[in-house]
Every structure is written in structure tokens, then in C-alpha cells.
Scaffold this motif. Sequence first.
Motif, PDB file in Angstrom:
ATOM      1  N   THR A 631       0.851  -1.182   0.000  1.00 20.97           N
ATOM      2  CA  THR A 631       0.000   0.000   0.000  1.00 20.97           C
ATOM      3  C   THR A 631       0.885   1.228   0.000  1.00 20.97           C
ATOM      4  N   ASP A 632       0.265   2.371  -0.101  1.00 23.19           N
ATOM      5  CA  ASP A 632       0.989   3.634  -0.052  1.00 23.19           C
ATOM      6  C   ASP A 632       0.825   4.177   1.364  1.00 23.19           C
ATOM      7  N   PRO A 633       1.861   4.577   2.067  1.00 23.87           N
ATOM      8  CA  PRO A 633       3.238   4.780   1.621  1.00 23.87           C
ATOM      9  C   PRO A 633       4.044   3.482   1.560  1.00 23.87           C
ATOM     10  N   PRO A 634       5.251   3.543   0.934  1.00 22.68           N
ATOM     11  CA  PRO A 634       6.122   2.365   0.854  1.00 22.68           C
ATOM     12  C   PRO A 634       6.509   1.883   2.245  1.00 22.68           C
ATOM     13  N   SER A 635       7.020   0.652   2.297  1.00 22.73           N
ATOM     14  CA  SER A 635       7.295   0.052   3.602  1.00 22.73           C
ATOM     15  C   SER A 635       8.698  -0.523   3.680  1.00 22.73           C
ATOM     16  N   ASP A 636       9.207  -0.546   4.920  1.00 20.19           N
ATOM     17  CA  ASP A 636      10.440  -1.254   5.246  1.00 20.19           C
ATOM     18  C   ASP A 636      10.088  -2.478   6.067  1.00 20.19           C
ATOM     19  N   LEU A 637      10.926  -3.516   5.948  1.00 22.32           N
ATOM     20  CA  LEU A 637      10.764  -4.724   6.745  1.00 22.32           C
ATOM     21  C   LEU A 637      12.017  -4.922   7.586  1.00 22.32           C
ATOM     22  N   VAL A 638      11.836  -5.080   8.898  1.00 19.78           N
ATOM     23  CA  VAL A 638      12.969  -5.365   9.775  1.00 19.78           C
ATOM     24  C   VAL A 638      13.350  -6.831   9.597  1.00 19.78           C
ATOM     25  N   VAL A 639      14.600  -7.076   9.190  1.00 15.78           N
ATOM     26  CA  VAL A 639      15.057  -8.444   8.938  1.00 15.78           C
ATOM     27  C   VAL A 639      16.113  -8.900   9.934  1.00 15.78           C
ATOM     28  N   TYR A 640      16.623  -7.959  10.734  1.00 16.77           N
ATOM     29  CA  TYR A 640      17.573  -8.339  11.783  1.00 16.77           C
ATOM     30  C   TYR A 640      17.492  -7.332  12.924  1.00 16.77           C
ATOM     31  N   GLY A 641      17.652  -7.834  14.136  1.00 20.74           N
ATOM     32  CA  GLY A 641      17.774  -6.946  15.280  1.00 20.74           C
ATOM     33  C   GLY A 641      17.175  -7.536  16.534  1.00 20.74           C
ATOM     34  N   ARG A 642      17.660  -7.062  17.662  1.00 16.40           N
ATOM     35  CA  ARG A 642      17.064  -7.443  18.943  1.00 16.40           C
ATOM     36  C   ARG A 642      15.848  -6.551  19.162  1.00 16.40           C
ATOM     37  N   LEU A 712      14.920  -3.297   3.321  1.00 15.79           N
ATOM     38  CA  LEU A 712      15.130  -4.233   4.416  1.00 15.79           C
ATOM     39  C   LEU A 712      15.989  -3.531   5.456  1.00 15.79           C
ATOM     40  N   ARG A 713      15.525  -3.554   6.694  1.00 12.35           N
ATOM     41  CA  ARG A 713      16.245  -2.813   7.720  1.00 12.35           C
ATOM     42  C   ARG A 713      16.888  -3.747   8.731  1.00 12.35           C
ATOM     43  N   MET A 714      18.129  -3.416   9.080  1.00  9.75           N
ATOM     44  CA  MET A 714      18.855  -4.121  10.131  1.00  9.75           C
ATOM     45  C   MET A 714      19.048  -3.151  11.292  1.00  9.75           C
ATOM     46  N   LYS A 715      18.670  -3.602  12.507  1.00  9.84           N
ATOM     47  CA  LYS A 715      18.769  -2.750  13.689  1.00  9.84           C
ATOM     48  C   LYS A 715      19.873  -3.271  14.609  1.00  9.84           C
TER      49      LYS A 715
END
Length: 758
Positions: A631-642, A712-715
Amino acid sequence: MTREKAVELLAPAGSFESMKAAVAAGADAVYMGGSRFGARAYADNPDKDKLLEAIDYVHLHGCRLYMTVNTLFKEKELQELHDYLLPYYEQGVDGVIVQDLGAFMKIREWFPGLPIHASTQMTVTGVYGAKVLKNLGAQRVVTARELSLEEIQEIHRQVPIEIESFVHGALCYCYSGQCLMSSLIGGRSGNRGRCAQPCRLPYEIKKNTSYLLNLKDLCTLDLIPDIIEAGVYSMKIEGRMKSPRYTAGVVSIYRKYVDMYKSLGREGFRVDPEDKKLLLDLFDRGGFSKGYYEDHNGRHMVALKEKPAFREGNQNLFDRLDRDYVNAVVQEMVIGSVFLEEGRPSGLSLSLENPGLEPVAVTVTGQMPQRAQNQPVTEEKVAKQIGKTGGTPFLFSRLDVRITGRVFLPVQALNELRRAGLEALEKEILKPYRRDRAAKALPDSRKIRLSEAGGQRPEVRQTESDGQQWSPAFRLSFEEPSQLAAVLSWPELGEYAAQTKGKALAPVIDEIAMDSTGFPAGQWQEWVRQVHDKGISCLLILPHIFRTEAMEYLGTNLKQLKSAGFDGIIVRAMEETEWLKETGITCPMIFDDTMYTWNGGAAFAMKAMGAERITLPLELTNKELMEISRTDPPSDLVVYGRLPMMVSAQCIKKTTSGCDKRREAINMKDRTGKLLPVKNHCRFCYNTIYNPSPLLLFDCKSEISALKPDGLRMKFTIETEEETIRILKAFLEEGKKKEVLPVLLKDFTRGHFRRGVE
């Protein structure tokens, strides 16, 4: 019909019996859940017919009923919300308590005029959050339990909105709405009303086992004048999981002291210590505290022990509560007049005597009296028969009987006249609450209207990768300067920097974000310069909790914030969106996963609030995320992190060893032996408890590819410099070297990506 008070005493009703006990004990209003979508899924919530009956019951006795629909909604559930709420809307429910922004906006559209109360699950911590919700159409905000009297007073001073605050009952260790502990441990989400209360379990620090997260219950009898004068309109008692007896006892005592303050003022206000003892007799977790009204946090708020499994009860108190409230029949006083005359229909006029209720009067007619052949009806007999109100909501305080001539009317006719009169009176009282049928539900929740909030009717976003090979950007966030320094000095970073975008199918790092909890304002500009030198965008992450400390720090460093050169801001609290707008900071806003976006309606509400991108929620499965990922707005997905399990105003370090204003990470051991990292963010004065196992979605390629998130986000949170580089390198090179990360991490979790929550 309702009793209008300068202050509302709001009682919990986890069952129909608790609702009746609350009304009998003097509550002005109750809050109650139905069979679905309430934040107490395990309460004895009534079915549809019983809840409709409850709405009428409170209205007949001059009270109000607010319905809880304060969970987060999956897409399919949001589409079912209209039909679920419609009968309660028509019956006259006085308001709905809401957490989910998608549900919030749909209720506004479907049910015009229905008051919406922003749940404490929305973590409203100040003026800016209250402004956002007021502008969206909320009539009331339920403040976070952690707010001080001064912070509440500031909301009251600046925002024309009703304020509801908790005054008694259980305290969560975590800011409401910011807890994933129960969810991550066992799939029972607090955001879905299914919290397993892991904060009540033992945890160990420095070999001292205690109940570090087990907060004492809140009791504010002594603070009633301060709370009212701070601007709190609705004084809320917690306890929908507790008994009708508990509800009656707490309500009756708070009723006593609210009325005392109203009649005698601050000068005449005195709390009897015996009443506090009675409250402890009703429920004792280890003593009471005044909560956060006067203190930001403190060891004195923590029980540090388990609630006793058994204690001798105060049977005299229990018997009195059962007699006076739980088993009581509440009846409103009525003045009546009966008219009997030969040749005219019998008549009964009724009016409410209660001065706290709006005047209501009705007149009904019945069977024609006949001339008495033998024994005429007497005034005494008529009064006795008409006065038999039994289990109805009414009781005659005065009943006049006027008989003209010698007439006779059968007992059955008198009964029918009484029944017709009381039914007509009840109908007349309830008439103002009834509503016409609202608009039909729209077929697609994505078509929610946001024009008043600045949005448009959205459609599903068409990504550049439709029909092409999907190649997401990699986005990194860091809590510690040492982590970012290690990455910037990593020789291979250039291979993956944003400047290579379009030249290869290799992962592209196009964004680095630094957390304001760990990166001091004086160094922002230099860090931005170094990140930009690598051809990568640089963002600032605002704190999880935006309160006085955050406003003061960021306000003091506003010049640095505006001049540092940030390419965007990651916001984690609703307050931050309004603060950025009012301070004139116009760079793009990216909404983190704490800005819950569980459905298409919520996604577009976020867009209307200014989100350029959202972060997909952490509690949905990959299949459920399909509903919102494009959907709008675009999205990020968390793929790593505590993942943050809890964000709390309390401080584990302060509780166990005292406050030295030094930010650090310590480990807290749970009863299974797992170590939960805990970090105290002194700059903004809150704690984060992290999941002991980091989230890792490296091998979920097919599911992630189907989602097609923008990035894809890494935290990185507690990792050392070496761990940061090893994990980042393994992630970026995963396609070349299989099974690198499982060997590297050994212990990891996929969170809810495949298992979801209840």
C-alpha cells in the motif's frame, strides 16, 4: 439523561455483574468490552444481547457506557468492524475506546457523532500527541499511566480535549502499547488483549532474585484534589479482570472522596487511613504507590516480591459490599398519579424524581373503569397494586390516587396499566440515546476517507519492481556510535554503498540511521558528513518516548537538528510528528514499527500524518503483511535486530543499584536462564528490555520477495563493533555463502514472521 459532573468516576466492568455493581456503588460511567476487539480478551465479556442490555441499564440509571475496541486490527478484522459495532451504535453506546488508527478513522466515517476515546494503548505522553488525536477527531485521550501531574496539566492547558487518567489499580511495567514481551515469549499479544503478564515473574540481576518488574498497584486517594485540579475529567479505575465485589468496593471508596472534594474543597479534604486498608483488603499485590503522578520512576513503586498466594479475607467487608452493591437492586425514584373515573379510560402519569437526571414524564391510559355494582375500588388498593414495581428500574417515592365516583377496575387491568406506564417511562428515558442506522460499511478498508486529515482515497501502490526482479535497499540503524564508526571504517562498505545502485544486483545500502538515545547532538553534523561521504543517506531516530525530557533536549539542540543535514527523521511516537511540524522541520518522516500499521486503513492514516515510509509491524505473519506491504506509503521490513520487548519509564539499574546517570547495557536473567539485555537511555529517561534472541529473517527469501518491501532494515542495538561487522557482512554476502548467519548467531528467532499472534 446523564448526571453531568465536573469529574467523571469511571469504573471497570469485565462482566454484566460488575457493571451493575459499579452503578450501584456510584460510578458515573463504566467501560466494557464486547465479544471481540477488547484489550481484556479473557474477561467475562458479555455477548451481544447482554451488552445491549448493559447500555440500557446504565442509561436508565443516569450513567454512561464506553465500549472497548482497543486492540490492533488485522485487515480482515477491520472489514468486520462496522457490522460488529452497528447494533451498539444504534442502541446508544456513549463512546468507543480505540487504539488502532485504521479503526479510528473508519469509526469516524461510519458512525458520525459517536465519541472516540484514544486508548492508553496509543501511548499519549504529552501535548503533541493530544493535538494529533484532537485534530483526527478524538473527543478524549486516555493518558499514559506514566505522566506526571504537571504533564497532564499542560495537556489540559493547551489542548481542548477531555482527559482520562488512571487513578487506581494495576500498573504495567511497560508503557501501554509498547510491550511485546508476552507476544514474543508465547504469542499472546498485549496489543490484542491477551497479555500473559510476564512482568509478574521473577528476574535476576547480580544474583539477587526478585520480582523486578512487578509494580505495586496504584492508589491515588490522597491525590484526588491534585488530579482534578490538573484537568483530569475522567478518573479511571483499572480492573476488568477482577470481581464485581472488587469493583463495588473501589468505586464506593473513590465516590466518597470525589464527593468530599467537590463539597468541601481542598481545605476540607481528608483521607481516612482505614479506607486505604479496605482497598488493600480488596486486592494487595505488595502495597500501594501513587504511581507516576509525583515521581518519574523509583524503587518504591516496585513490589520486589510475588503477590501472596493466600491471605485471610475481610469477610465483614465482603458481606457488606455484596449486600449494598453486588446484590442490590438499583431503582430510580418515580412520582406517580393514577386517575380513575367512570366513562373515561384509566390513566397513569409518571415522572422521574431524581434531580440529577433530566426531567422525563409520561402518561398512559388503560382499561375503562366500570360503575361498581358491589364493592368499589379503594385508593389504598389501587396504590398497593400500582406500587408493585418489583425488579423494574423504578420505585415510587410518591403515588397519588384520584378516584371519581364509585368505580371498579380488575386487578389485571391495574397491573397492565402499571406495566404500560413503566415501559413507557423506560422507553422515554432511553429515547434520546437511540441512533439511526449509520452508513453501510465500505467494501474495501483501503478506501477510507482521509480528506479532513490531508489524505486522499488511496489505491494499492505499484512498485517499480512489478514484473521485474525485486532488488530492495538495505537500511541500517545504530544505537551506539561505536557500531556506526566500525561500519564507516569497514573497507568493503563502498561495495554496497548507495552510489552503486543500478550498477549491480547486489544489496544496496542506501540509508544509515543513528539513534538519538546514543548519539549526542553535538556530534550529529560530523556523523552526517561521514555517512554522506560514503554516498549514503543519513537519518536521525527520535526516542521511543517523547516526553518532557525529549522536548527539552531536542528543543535545546534544535539548531543542531536543523543544520546537521539529516535526510530524514525516523519517528517512533505520535507526538514526534506534531513536534516536527510545529518546529518547522520539514525533512521526510519515516514511521518506525512502533507506529502500528496493521491494516490498510492505518497505513493511509499514517500517510495523512506525513509518513513517507512506514515500517511493517513486528507481530504479523508474512501472509498478513501482504495486505499492507504494497500500500501507499512504501514500507520497510525489519530483517535483523534485537526487538524491544518493553519500553519502560522505570529503570532496572536504578531499582537494583541506584541512578548514576550513566547509560549502559546490563543483563537480566529470567527463570529459564535466558539473559535479557536491558539498556537505560538516560538522555530521555526510559529503559528498553530487548529480546534475548535477535530477529533473523535471512532464509525467508521467498516470503520477503512476495512482500516486495521498499527496503530491508537491520537494527543494531547491543552488538559490539566486531559483531556488527560480522553480522552485516554475513547478511550482505548471504547469497554467496549459505548458512553463514545461523552458525554465526546460533540463537535467533524469526519472531512472528511465520507464527503470528492470537
